[in-house]
Structure formats: structure tokens, C-alpha cells
Design a protein around this motif. Structure first.
Motif, PDB file in Angstrom:
ATOM      1  N   GLY A   6       0.768  -1.227   0.000  1.00  0.00           N
ATOM      2  CA  GLY A   6       0.000   0.000   0.000  1.00  0.00           C
ATOM      3  C   GLY A   6       0.803   1.284   0.000  1.00  0.00           C
ATOM      4  N   ARG A   7       0.210   2.248   0.617  1.00  0.00           N
ATOM      5  CA  ARG A   7       0.628   3.632   0.540  1.00  0.00           C
ATOM      6  C   ARG A   7       2.094   3.863   0.915  1.00  0.00           C
ATOM      7  NH1 ARG A   7      -2.646   7.920  -0.157  1.00  0.00           N
ATOM      8  NH2 ARG A   7      -4.453   6.608  -0.120  1.00  0.00           N
ATOM      9  N   LEU A  10       4.590   2.711  -1.732  1.00  0.00           N
ATOM     10  CA  LEU A  10       4.397   3.487  -2.945  1.00  0.00           C
ATOM     11  C   LEU A  10       4.920   4.888  -2.755  1.00  0.00           C
ATOM     12  CD1 LEU A  10       0.912   2.153  -3.808  1.00  0.00           C
ATOM     13  CD2 LEU A  10       2.926   2.001  -5.252  1.00  0.00           C
ATOM     14  N   LEU A  14       7.461   7.168  -5.098  1.00  0.00           N
ATOM     15  CA  LEU A  14       7.222   8.524  -5.576  1.00  0.00           C
ATOM     16  C   LEU A  14       8.386   9.431  -5.212  1.00  0.00           C
ATOM     17  CD1 LEU A  14       5.252  10.792  -6.653  1.00  0.00           C
ATOM     18  CD2 LEU A  14       5.047  11.301  -4.246  1.00  0.00           C
ATOM     19  N   SER A 309      -6.509  22.944  -5.002  1.00  0.00           N
ATOM     20  CA  SER A 309      -6.552  21.484  -4.941  1.00  0.00           C
ATOM     21  C   SER A 309      -6.356  20.804  -6.285  1.00  0.00           C
ATOM     22  CB  SER A 309      -7.881  21.049  -4.340  1.00  0.00           C
ATOM     23  OG  SER A 309      -8.926  21.583  -5.130  1.00  0.00           O
ATOM     24  N   GLU A 381     -11.401  20.623  -9.745  1.00  0.00           N
ATOM     25  CA  GLU A 381     -10.796  19.510 -10.465  1.00  0.00           C
ATOM     26  C   GLU A 381     -11.513  19.217 -11.782  1.00  0.00           C
ATOM     27  OE1 GLU A 381      -8.119  17.441  -9.379  1.00  0.00           O
ATOM     28  OE2 GLU A 381      -8.258  16.331 -11.258  1.00  0.00           O
ATOM     29  N   GLN A 408      -2.459  11.246 -15.003  1.00  0.00           N
ATOM     30  CA  GLN A 408      -3.709  10.801 -14.393  1.00  0.00           C
ATOM     31  C   GLN A 408      -3.607  10.778 -12.870  1.00  0.00           C
ATOM     32  OE1 GLN A 408      -6.478  10.222 -16.339  1.00  0.00           O
ATOM     33  NE2 GLN A 408      -5.195  10.908 -18.036  1.00  0.00           N
ATOM     34  N   ASP A 409      -2.404  10.864 -12.355  1.00  0.00           N
ATOM     35  CA  ASP A 409      -2.275  10.941 -10.897  1.00  0.00           C
ATOM     36  C   ASP A 409      -1.015  11.732 -10.557  1.00  0.00           C
ATOM     37  OD1 ASP A 409      -0.059   9.170 -11.054  1.00  0.00           O
ATOM     38  OD2 ASP A 409      -1.390   7.441 -10.960  1.00  0.00           O
ATOM     39  N   ILE A 410      -0.795  11.942  -9.268  1.00  0.00           N
ATOM     40  CA  ILE A 410       0.311  12.812  -8.861  1.00  0.00           C
ATOM     41  C   ILE A 410       1.663  12.198  -9.229  1.00  0.00           C
ATOM     42  CG2 ILE A 410       1.393  13.946  -6.880  1.00  0.00           C
ATOM     43  CD1 ILE A 410      -1.336  14.122  -5.578  1.00  0.00           C
ATOM     44  N   ASN A 411       1.737  10.887  -9.144  1.00  0.00           N
ATOM     45  CA  ASN A 411       2.985  10.229  -9.493  1.00  0.00           C
ATOM     46  C   ASN A 411       3.371  10.481 -10.942  1.00  0.00           C
ATOM     47  OD1 ASN A 411       5.198   8.483  -9.529  1.00  0.00           O
ATOM     48  ND2 ASN A 411       3.899   6.753 -10.117  1.00  0.00           N
TER      49      ASN A 411
ATOM     50  N   VAL B  13      -7.994   7.862  -2.768  1.00  0.00           N
ATOM     51  CA  VAL B  13      -7.206   9.079  -2.532  1.00  0.00           C
ATOM     52  C   VAL B  13      -5.820   8.848  -3.140  1.00  0.00           C
ATOM     53  CG1 VAL B  13      -6.088  10.501  -0.775  1.00  0.00           C
ATOM     54  CG2 VAL B  13      -8.412   9.686  -0.419  1.00  0.00           C
ATOM     55  N   ASP B  14      -5.364   9.760  -3.968  1.00  0.00           N
ATOM     56  CA  ASP B  14      -4.069   9.622  -4.631  1.00  0.00           C
ATOM     57  C   ASP B  14      -2.998   9.291  -3.597  1.00  0.00           C
ATOM     58  OD1 ASP B  14      -2.755  10.815  -7.500  1.00  0.00           O
ATOM     59  OD2 ASP B  14      -1.398  10.564  -5.788  1.00  0.00           O
ATOM     60  N   TYR B  15      -2.141   8.320  -3.951  1.00  0.00           N
ATOM     61  CA  TYR B  15      -1.236   7.868  -2.892  1.00  0.00           C
ATOM     62  C   TYR B  15      -0.170   8.892  -2.534  1.00  0.00           C
ATOM     63  CZ  TYR B  15       2.681   6.578  -5.926  1.00  0.00           C
ATOM     64  OH  TYR B  15       3.730   6.595  -6.777  1.00  0.00           O
ATOM     65  N   ALA B  16      -0.008   9.912  -3.363  1.00  0.00           N
ATOM     66  CA  ALA B  16       0.979  10.939  -3.016  1.00  0.00           C
ATOM     67  C   ALA B  16       0.384  11.997  -2.083  1.00  0.00           C
ATOM     68  CB  ALA B  16       1.506  11.596  -4.277  1.00  0.00           C
ATOM     69  N   VAL B  17      -0.901  11.897  -1.845  1.00  0.00           N
ATOM     70  CA  VAL B  17      -1.554  12.873  -0.967  1.00  0.00           C
ATOM     71  C   VAL B  17      -1.314  12.492   0.489  1.00  0.00           C
ATOM     72  CG1 VAL B  17      -3.823  13.624  -0.142  1.00  0.00           C
ATOM     73  CG2 VAL B  17      -3.345  13.563  -2.594  1.00  0.00           C
ATOM     74  N   LYS B  18      -1.027  13.501   1.290  1.00  0.00           N
ATOM     75  CA  LYS B  18      -0.863  13.226   2.718  1.00  0.00           C
ATOM     76  C   LYS B  18      -2.249  13.045   3.349  1.00  0.00           C
ATOM     77  CE  LYS B  18       1.505  15.045   6.631  1.00  0.00           C
ATOM     78  NZ  LYS B  18       1.606  16.365   7.220  1.00  0.00           N
ATOM     79  N   ILE B  19      -2.446  11.878   3.920  1.00  0.00           N
ATOM     80  CA  ILE B  19      -3.763  11.533   4.461  1.00  0.00           C
ATOM     81  C   ILE B  19      -4.034  12.291   5.754  1.00  0.00           C
ATOM     82  CG2 ILE B  19      -5.077   9.623   5.476  1.00  0.00           C
ATOM     83  CD1 ILE B  19      -4.796   9.414   2.496  1.00  0.00           C
ATOM     84  N   ARG B  20      -5.229  12.819   5.861  1.00  0.00           N
ATOM     85  CA  ARG B  20      -5.633  13.473   7.113  1.00  0.00           C
ATOM     86  C   ARG B  20      -6.860  12.762   7.671  1.00  0.00           C
ATOM     87  NH1 ARG B  20      -3.035  18.829   6.709  1.00  0.00           N
ATOM     88  NH2 ARG B  20      -2.592  18.800   4.499  1.00  0.00           N
ATOM     89  N   ASN B  32     -12.051  17.751  -1.385  1.00  0.00           N
ATOM     90  CA  ASN B  32     -10.980  18.593  -1.932  1.00  0.00           C
ATOM     91  C   ASN B  32      -9.644  17.889  -1.941  1.00  0.00           C
ATOM     92  OD1 ASN B  32     -11.676  20.977  -3.061  1.00  0.00           O
ATOM     93  ND2 ASN B  32     -11.987  21.979  -1.073  1.00  0.00           N
ATOM     94  N   LYS B  34      -7.159  15.089  -3.956  1.00  0.00           N
ATOM     95  CA  LYS B  34      -6.955  14.482  -5.274  1.00  0.00           C
ATOM     96  C   LYS B  34      -7.248  12.975  -5.225  1.00  0.00           C
ATOM     97  CE  LYS B  34      -4.873  13.953  -9.394  1.00  0.00           C
ATOM     98  NZ  LYS B  34      -5.478  14.476 -10.628  1.00  0.00           N
ATOM     99  N   SER B  36      -7.388   9.342  -7.433  1.00  0.00           N
ATOM    100  CA  SER B  36      -6.806   8.724  -8.629  1.00  0.00           C
ATOM    101  C   SER B  36      -7.110   7.240  -8.636  1.00  0.00           C
ATOM    102  CB  SER B  36      -5.286   8.903  -8.645  1.00  0.00           C
ATOM    103  OG  SER B  36      -4.951  10.259  -8.572  1.00  0.00           O
ATOM    104  N   MET B  37      -6.678   6.589  -9.705  1.00  0.00           N
ATOM    105  CA  MET B  37      -6.882   5.147  -9.770  1.00  0.00           C
ATOM    106  C   MET B  37      -5.923   4.473  -8.797  1.00  0.00           C
ATOM    107  SD  MET B  37      -6.562   2.510 -13.020  1.00  0.00           S
ATOM    108  CE  MET B  37      -7.388   3.563 -14.186  1.00  0.00           C
ATOM    109  N   THR B  77     -10.254   7.223 -17.200  1.00  0.00           N
ATOM    110  CA  THR B  77      -8.803   7.059 -17.228  1.00  0.00           C
ATOM    111  C   THR B  77      -8.449   5.672 -17.734  1.00  0.00           C
ATOM    112  OG1 THR B  77      -8.494   8.583 -15.402  1.00  0.00           O
ATOM    113  CG2 THR B  77      -6.715   7.041 -15.803  1.00  0.00           C
ATOM    114  N   ILE B 123      -5.220   0.904  -1.879  1.00  0.00           N
ATOM    115  CA  ILE B 123      -4.385   1.569  -0.876  1.00  0.00           C
ATOM    116  C   ILE B 123      -5.200   2.417   0.096  1.00  0.00           C
ATOM    117  CG2 ILE B 123      -2.337   1.585  -2.324  1.00  0.00           C
ATOM    118  CD1 ILE B 123      -2.925   4.603  -2.788  1.00  0.00           C
ATOM    119  N   ASP B 124      -6.521   2.407  -0.023  1.00  0.00           N
ATOM    120  CA  ASP B 124      -7.288   3.142   0.991  1.00  0.00           C
ATOM    121  C   ASP B 124      -7.596   2.271   2.202  1.00  0.00           C
ATOM    122  OD1 ASP B 124      -9.005   1.633  -0.520  1.00  0.00           O
ATOM    123  OD2 ASP B 124     -10.421   3.252  -0.966  1.00  0.00           O
TER     124      ASP B 124
END
Ligand SMILES: Cc1cc2nc3c(=O)[nH]c(=O)nc-3n(C[C@H](O)[C@H](O)[C@H](O)COP(=O)(O)OP(=O)(O)OC[C@H]3O[C@@H](n4cnc5c(N)ncnc54)[C@H](O)[C@@H]3O)c2cc1C
Lengths: 556, 254
Positions: A6-7, A10, A14, A309, A381, A408-411, B13-20, B32, B34, B36-37, B77, B123-124
Motif C-alpha cells: 500500500g501507501r 508506494l 514517488l 486542490s 478539479e 492521471q495521478d500525482i505520481n 485518494v491519490d497515494y501521493a496525498v498526505k492523508i488526514r 478537496n 486528489k 486517482s486510480m 482514465t 491503498i485506501d
């Protein structure tokens, strides 16, 4: 067997993509002697140097000596570094000096250890190398003031140093100047969430400020490839441009206040947090972009925009330069308020990155001659993405774009940025590099790359990239080794060409040591003379960052 | 014989986003933020596309997503990456692996794919259960944590390398089968503009869980979501002696 879960795992993938790791400052590769100051150029130095007047030059001599300045750099094509002689007016460091600094800073913050000095004596490109014996690490403005006051009274030359990522030899000593590093002044002083105004010490690393702001829901108005090392004080002192300038404008607009220490130790408190303040001359601007030649910046207040955002990044291919240019015009109209970056690289830059940068991968199925990276930043968005998609698909139909991908994503977005931001690093790995940072009207911008290519033939790899949205070209010439013959083919041609097209020989990197004598290509005599007067007024002994920024003939 | 591959994809939630974590500790903030797949689903879809492209081993790739209306963006996508068509099962309710597996079983009965590829986990919620449950419900063989997939169309067999604790395990699955993907299986492609354009006209079929006769319920109740405890900041010691002293007297480890 690692089991990526998971996160967390990954996230690592990144990070390793996003952050260029710069080569260590001092690998075994030694730069050619041309670029170390005591190299074989010395013969040239001696022949030319008798024309340069002595140190404590009175103001009235300027108009006379100025002419020499032009004469010298026209006559001698060699590296500027090779032209400099240590100014005999400066004292040499002695034990009493060191004791005095220790009394001001405490022994721990007075570094004499040669190994520790190695990194501070050489610049990021390993092109400029000084031989300073002393590095000072003040922690407060008062300490900076005491240091400068002492140096001024003793006529000890000083080089202010931030993250040492400067690209024009401005951040390292030329000879034995005392290095004053701001690294220990790295505190964030205050942040106002309502106005977005940040006040911090000069030594804060840009990326640290960015992550601090990210938590608060804000961003820095500037971003650049060196963010992991460069400091806000260095950014302000070089008036760094970078990747977001097209959207948020230059630091002259975003910096609201500065605290700076003058050569005689006077602390100038101009640390305002007001957007509007028309009371007399706005002197903080003197410290934005003066590359440490007028004072040491110790604190900065800066206006930061809220973090929006929705960020989208597209990586595009164009068939020719004129399509890139038309695409820019269209993007400004059709993406308008959401356009946040418009970056450009040519096919040669791309090949270089793909060959020399870890983790670089061509996002497009085939290779092309020109690439453009477009970033949009907005608050919605789905509508932002729609807008961008419509623009891109339309541009494809008009054949301004020949192919492209949309992250399509931040990566994916990070990996597109990695290609653009990693060019400097890839150049370093490819061997020797001659860097020119030019502002040129967009329609002529790429001509210099092509002319340079035909001038140099296959002796060098000429690449062009840059902030097209700001009319800023990074012309880089990559060769296996530094070579005087190649340099003589490049300079002064590149400066003359730029001057002829009414461009600037330094769009954002500054003049430093590299281009101090070339200033006349971009500024009139009268202007430069006024600059010299200001220098004389603020730093009459010329102890601050000597040999840099202004022509040696004026400030010697 | 034509062969169809079905791929399940999830919007997260995009995996590069810091989770809150939400202040009331009922979940994480998604507003608000991001989306993603899920990266493992991206890998699953990429594998399906590669199989389709390699000597026409498959004729069609169908991407399926289950979730609220915005999930369609993620489906697009998938279509822009190259899936031929999409299915969106519209459900705003919280979904747990068993419900998802049941919905997918129904879709398998409608679509009759020979191969189902899923990410090993999302990953959620990090459940890592859907693929296994689905294989169980369908009574199909499963190859989980795939790091390599080779398909033999003639023999109707998939050979799957799995990443396990002590190395790589190779299993042979008779089709139809379920495969779940690990990180190293492939590197997903980007969505190119021509494909984004094509994706706009690709069909997306819509269902609701009711139409598929699946009741969404869960035997689980989330009690609380909290952040991991903050790590204390480290310190820099100035000498070996100081280090030894701290290890002795503060950390009490030597
Ligand atoms: C990979 C890479 C990418 C880059 N990209 C960009 C870009 O996109 N745009 C751009 O504009 N530049 C770019 N640069 C160069 C840029 O000038 C520097 O990265 C940065 O602005 C300098 O900050 P620094 O803290 O490293 O300063 P240094 O390199 O340490 O110093 C730069 C100059 O400022 C002076 N100085 C530093 N701190 C102070 C202070 N507190 N007070 C007074 N003077 C000071 C120094 O004496 C020197 O003259 C890049 C550099 C690299 C290596």
C-alpha cells in the motif's frame, strides 16, 4: 522478499522519482584548471591585468575605468575566472581574527577544518573553486552584524553563502574570502493564515518552507529544481525565477520585506508584512537580486498564495519550435487563470535526460524534436481538467501538438516534472557544461540554439530548454571535457547575439563571477555606473562578495 | 476463440496525498483531495492491455468500477489507457470486499470473461481480500500477488509468478481464473491525448447493486480511525562519547 504494501511503499517510489539527488559536491572528477582560479590562464591574466586600476577607486575615476572594462572582456575570450587577481587591498586572515569570530559565534560555529571547507569552497557544478580557510555559521542577525562590522574594520573580504546551488560562481569564494553561511539561520518566524504572509530566516531551505506551507494549505510563489538545497535568502539574493513565475510573478512582487545587514554591520529592518507601503524609496529591492554584493539578507517576509486542490500536468510533443510558440500564445488565452507553468525542452535535452538520469522514462511512445510541459492549477478539479483536455485536444486538431500525455495521478505528474527539472543534473553527469541563461523575445528564442549548433558542429551537444512562458532560454553546451577552444567559439558570440536581439545575458541566475564583466551586454553604461555608486555607498571597502556582479574595472 | 479480460479498478485518494484523519475519527478526509486510480488496479489494467496487444491473445478488455458517480472519471482514465469499454456500478454506500466480490461475480455471469485481473489491494482500506473472495465465490483458480503472467491461449492456461516470503512461486491456472497484481508486474502506460480523445466515445454501461441483486451490507463496524502516533524528533549528537552516554543512560540499551 520485500512485500510492498500500500501507501507507504508506494510513497517511497514517488519520493525517489520526485527528488533529484544532486551529485556530491566533490567527486573525484577534477574540473579543468581553466575554471580553478590559479590555472593556466594566469598568463593571460597578467597580460591583461595591468589595465585594471587599483582597489580603492574613487567615484570620479569610474567613467574612465569603465571603458577598460568593456575593452578587457572584448579582448580576452577566456573565462572570467581566469582574469581575476586577488585584490591586494584585502587583509589576510590571522589567528586574532579567528579568535574574534570565536568570541562572537562560539568555537563550534567557526569552521576551519579543511575537509569541512571543501564543500563550501566549490560550487554545485565543480566549476568554480576558492580557497577560503574560514567558514562562519551565525545563528542570529546580531551575530551577522558583528561579523560584518569586524570584517569591514579589518578589510576582510566576505562571501555570503546560502545553499550553494548558484550557477554563476557567485556563492563560492574566489580566493580566501571568509564564507558566511546562513544555514543555521533556518527558523520560520511567523505565518499569518489570513494574509498568507510568511516571515522566516534567510537560511530556511526552500523545500522545508514548502512542506511547512503545505500543512497550512499554502504554497511558495516560486519553485525550482534546486529546492532541496537552496535557501530562501539565496533565492531572494539571486531573485530566482523558476517554474511558477509565469503564474505568480517575480520575487520583486512577492517579497514584502527584507532584513539585511550592511557591510559595516548596520541592520536594516525592512521586514514589513504589508502589501502596500509607498513611503519613500523601496530599498528592499536593492537586496533582491544583488547576489550578496550589497548586504547579507537575514530575514524575509513573503506573500504566499493558497494551495489550490486541482493540479494537472501535460507533457506534449511539438513538431517545430514555432508550434511551441503558438501553443504558448493559445495557452495564455485558453487556459488563462489556471495556467501555472509552461516549460520547454528540445529533443536533445530529452535524450540527455533519458541517457543520464535515473528513473527517467519517455512518457510518449516515440521521440520528438520539441517538448512542452504545461501545468494548470485551479480550484475545481473537474472543470479544470475539462478545460485543459479541451485545449489539448483542440491543439492536437490544429496540429500545434503532435502527441501528448496527460498525467492521471500525482505520481505521473511528478515523473513529467522530473524530466524537466532533472536536466541540470543530467548535464552534470554528462561531463563538462557551459551554461547560459538568456532572456530573449520568444520568437527568436530558439534561433540561438540552432546557430550555436551549427557553429560548434559535432564537437559539442547543444541543448535548449527553459521557461518558455517567461521568454527564458537555458542554452547549455555539453562536452566531455572543458576545452578553451570550444569556449572561444561560444563566448563572446552568445553575449553579442543576445545583446543584438535586445535580450538579457542573465534571465534568472545572476551575473556572479561568470558574467560580472559582461554586464554591459545588457545594461547601459549610465546604469552600471549608478550601480557602482550604490555599491560604493553601501559597501565602500567592497568587502561583500568581491569580483562578482559588477565589472572588475569599476569595483577594483 | 475470442477471449475477454475483465479488470476491476477503484478510485482512491491519490497515494501521493498526505492523508488526514477527520476530527471526529470516523474516517479520512476526502473532500478537496486528489483522487486517482488505485496503483495496483493500474497495474492490473496494464497487464490486461499487454495481453490483448501480444499476438491478440485477448480480444477485449472490460474495465469495471464500483463506487459513487465520480468513479466514472477513473473509469475514463482506464478507457484512456486503452480498455475497450467500461462498466460502472453506481453505489454511494461504503463497500467492503465481500460486497464488491459479489457484485463482480454478477458481472462475470453477465460478461463471461476468461480472465479477471484485480489489484492485490486498494491503498485506501488495504484489505487485500476481494480477489480471493471472488475466486472463492466463482470457484475459479486464483493467482495472487502476480509478478509475472504468461498466457497460453491454446491450452487455456495462465502461468503466474507470485512473490512470496521465500522467493518466487510459480503456479499454473486453468482458465477462467482470477489474478491479483503486485507492484513489480509492470509499469503502467500513460494516457495519451489520442487515446483520451478515443475514450470519450467508448461505451460505459451502468448498473446499480439492486439491478444486480446484490445487497450491500457489512458485518464490520468501524469503531475509530486514528493517526499513527507521532514519532519524536531525533537529535544530532556531537561526539561518539555523547552517543555512548545517551545509549547507556537515556535509551538504556547498552
Ligand atoms: C538544479 C538547479 C536548478 C536551478 N533552477 C533554477 C531556476 O529554475 N531558476 C532560477 O532562478 N535559478 C535556478 N537555479 C539557480 C539558483 O540561482 C539557485 O538555485 C538559488 O536561487 C540560489 O540559492 P542558494 O541558497 O543556493 O544560494 P547560493 O548559491 O548559496 O548563493 C547565490 C548567490 O546569492 C548570494 N547569497 C546567498 N544567500 C545570501 C544571503 N542570505 N544574503 C545575501 N546574499 C546571499 C551568494 O553570495 C551568491 O552570490 C538552479 C540551480 C540548480 C542547481
Amino acid at each position: 522478499m520485500p512485500n510492498p504494501n500500500g501507501r507507504a511503499t508506494l510513497g517511497f517510489r514517488l519520493r525517489s522519482l520526485r527528488r533529484p539527488t544532486y551529485p556530491p559536491l566533490f567527486p573525484s572528477a577534477t574540473p579543468s584548471s581553466r575554471f580553478t582560479l590559479h590555472g593556466k590562464c594566469n598568463d593571460v591574466v597578467r597580460r591583461e591585468y595591468h589595465q585594471v586600476p587599483s582597489f580603492f577607486n574613487s567615484l570620479t575615476n569610474f567613467s574612465q575605468t569603465r571603458i577598460w572594462g568593456v575593452g578587457i572582456q572584448r579582448k580576452c575570450y577566456g573565462s572570467i575566472a581566469g582574469l581575476v587577481q586577488r585584490n591586494p587591498g584585502f587583509s589576510k586572515l590571522n589567528d586574532d581574527d579567528v579568535r574574534c569570530f570565536e568570541a562572537i559565534l562560539g568555537a563550534k560555529n567557526v569552521v576551519q577544518d579543511e575537509d569541512k571547507l571543501v564543500a563550501s569552497n566549490a560550487d554545485w557544478m565543480h566549476k568554480y573553486k576558492g580557497s577560503s580557510k574560514l567558514l562562519l555559521q551565525p545563528r542570529t542577525t546580531d551575530q551577522v552584524s558583528q561579523i560584518l562590522k569586524y570584517c569591514n574594520s579589518r578589510c576582510l573580504a566576505v562571501v555570503p553563502q546560502g545553499g550553494n546551488t548558484g550557477l554563476v560562481g557567485g556563492s563560492v569564494p574566489v580566493f580566501d574570502e571568509v564564507i558566511v553561511s546562513l544555514s543555521s539561520m533556518n527558523k520560520i518566524i511567523s505565518f499569518d493564515k489570513v494574509s498568507g504572509i510568511l516571515v522566516c530566516e534567510a537560511g530556511c531551505i526552500l523545500e522545508n518552507i514548502m512542506s511547512f506551507l503545505d500543512n497550512e494549505g499554502f504554497i511558495m510563489p516560486l519553485d525550482l529544481g534546486a529546492k532541496g538545497s537552496c535557501q530562501i535568502g539565496g533565492n531572494v539574493s539571486t531573485n530566482a525565477g523558476g517554474l511558477r513565475l509565469v503564474r505568480y510573478g517575480s520575487l520583486h512582487g512577492n517579497v514584502l520585506g527584507v532584513e539585511a545587514v550592511l557591510a559595516n554591520g548596520t541592520v536594516l529592518d525592512m521586514l514589513k508584512t504589508l502589501r502596500k507601503d509607498n513611503t519613500g524609496y523601496d530599498l528592499k529591492h536593492l537586496f533582491i537580486g544583488s547576489e550578496g554584493s550589497l548586504g547579507i539578507v537575514t530575514k524575509v517576509s513573503i506573500l504566499t498564495p493558497p494551495k489550490l486542490s486541482s493540479v494537472n500536468v501535460a507533457f506534449l510533443a511539438c513538431k517545430d519550435y514555432s508550434s511551441c510558440q503558438k501553443l504558448l500564445q493559445e495557452a495564455k488565452r485558453k487556459l488563462g487563470e489556471i495556467l501555472s507553468a509552461f516549460e520547454f525542452l528540445d529533443g536533445q535535452s530529452m535524450n540527455l535526460v533519458l541517457n543520464h538520469l535515473d528513473g527517467a522514462r519517455n512518457p510518449l511512445p516515440t521521440l520528438h524534436d520539441y517538448y512542452v510541459l504545461i501545468e494548470t492549477t485551479g480550484s475545481d478539479e473537474s472543470s479544470d481538467k475539462q478545460k485543459l483536455e479541451a485545449f489539448l485536444l483542440g491543439s492536437m486538431e490544429n496540429e500545434l501538438i503532435s502527441d501528448g500525455v496527460l498525467a492521471q495521478d500525482i505520481n505521473q505528474a511528478s515523473s513529467f516534472w522530473h524530466l524537466r527539472e532533472g536536466i541540470s543534473e543530467a548535464l552534470m553527469r554528462a561531463g563538462a557544461v557551459y551554461k547560459y541563461d538568456l532572456s530573449i523575445p520568444v520568437e527568436h528564442l530558439y534561433n540561438i540554439v540552432e546557430e550555436m549548433r551549427s557553429r560548434l558542429g559535432n564537437t559539442a551537444n547543444v541543448i535548449g530548454y527553459g521557461h518558455l512562458g517567461d521568454g527564458n532560454l537555458h542554452l547549455n553546451i555539453s562536452t566531455p571535457h572543458y576545452d578553451d577552444k570550444i569556449l572561444s567559439q561560444i563566448e563572446p558570440f552568445v553575449y553579442e547575439w543576445t545583446s543584438k536581439h535586445r535580450g538579457s545575458i542573465s534571465a534568472e541566475h545572476g551575473l556572479g563571477l561568470m558574467k560580472a564583466n559582461e554586464i554591459f551586454y545588457s545594461k547601459s553604461r549610465e546604469t552600471v555606473q549608478l550601480m557602482a555608486s550604490i555599491k560604493n555607498l553601501l559597501d565602500p571597502n567592497h568587502i561583500l562578495n568581491p569580483y562578482k556582479v559588477l565589472p572588475h574595472s569599476l569595483i577594483s | 476463440m475470442t477471449m475477454k479480460i475483465m479488470v476491476a479498478i477503484k478510485r482512491v485518494v491519490d497515494y501521493a496525498v498526505k492523508i488526514r484523519v477527520k476530527p471526529d475519527k470516523t474516517g479520512v478526509v476526502t473532500q478537496n483531495v486528489k483522487m486517482s486510480m488505485n496503483p495496483f488496479c493500474e497495474i492490473a489494467l496494464e497487464e490486461a492491455l499487454r495481453i490483448r496487444e501480444s499476438a491478440a491473445a485477448a480480444s477485449e478488455v472490460v474495465a469495471v468500477t464500483i463506487g459513487p458517480s465520480h468513479s466514472v472519471d477513473t473509469l475514463r482514465t482506464g478507457l484512456a489507457m486503452g480498455a475497450d469499454r467500461g462498466i460502472h456500478v453506481d453505489s454511494a454506500a461504503s463497500l467492503y470486499p465481500l460486497s464488491v466480490a459479489k457484485i463482480l461475480r454478477k458481472l462475470v455471469q453477465i460478461e463471461n470473461p476468461s480472465l479477471l485481473i484485480l489489484g492485490k489491494q486498494a491503498i485506501d482500506d488495504d484489505c487485500n481480500q476481494t480477489g480471493q473472495m471472488l475466486a472463492g465465490l466463482l470457484n475459479w483458480p486464483q493467482g495472487t500477488f502476480a509478478s509475472k503472467v504468461v498466457l497460453d491461449k491454446e491450452k487455456q492456461v495462465a502461468t503466474v509468478d507470485r512473490e512470496v516470503d521465500d522467493g518466487i512461486e510459480t503456479v499454473c491456472l486453468n482458465l477462467p481464473a482470477v489474478i491479483t497484481t503486485d507492484l513489480r508486474l509492470n509499469q503502467p502506460r500513460y494516457a495519451t491525448l489520442p487515446n483520451i480523445m478515443k475514450a470519450k466515445s467508448k461505451p460505459i454501461k451502468k448498473f446499480t447493486p439492486e439491478e444486480l441483486n446484490v445487497e450491500i451490507k457489512s458485518d464490520l463496524e468501524i469503531v475509530q480511525v486514528t493517526e499513527p502516533p507521532k514519532r519524536k524528533a531525533g537529535i544530532i549528537v556531537s561526539s561518539v562519547d555523547e552517543l555512548i552516554d545517551k545509549l547507556k543512560h537515556e535509551a538504556n540499551v547498552i
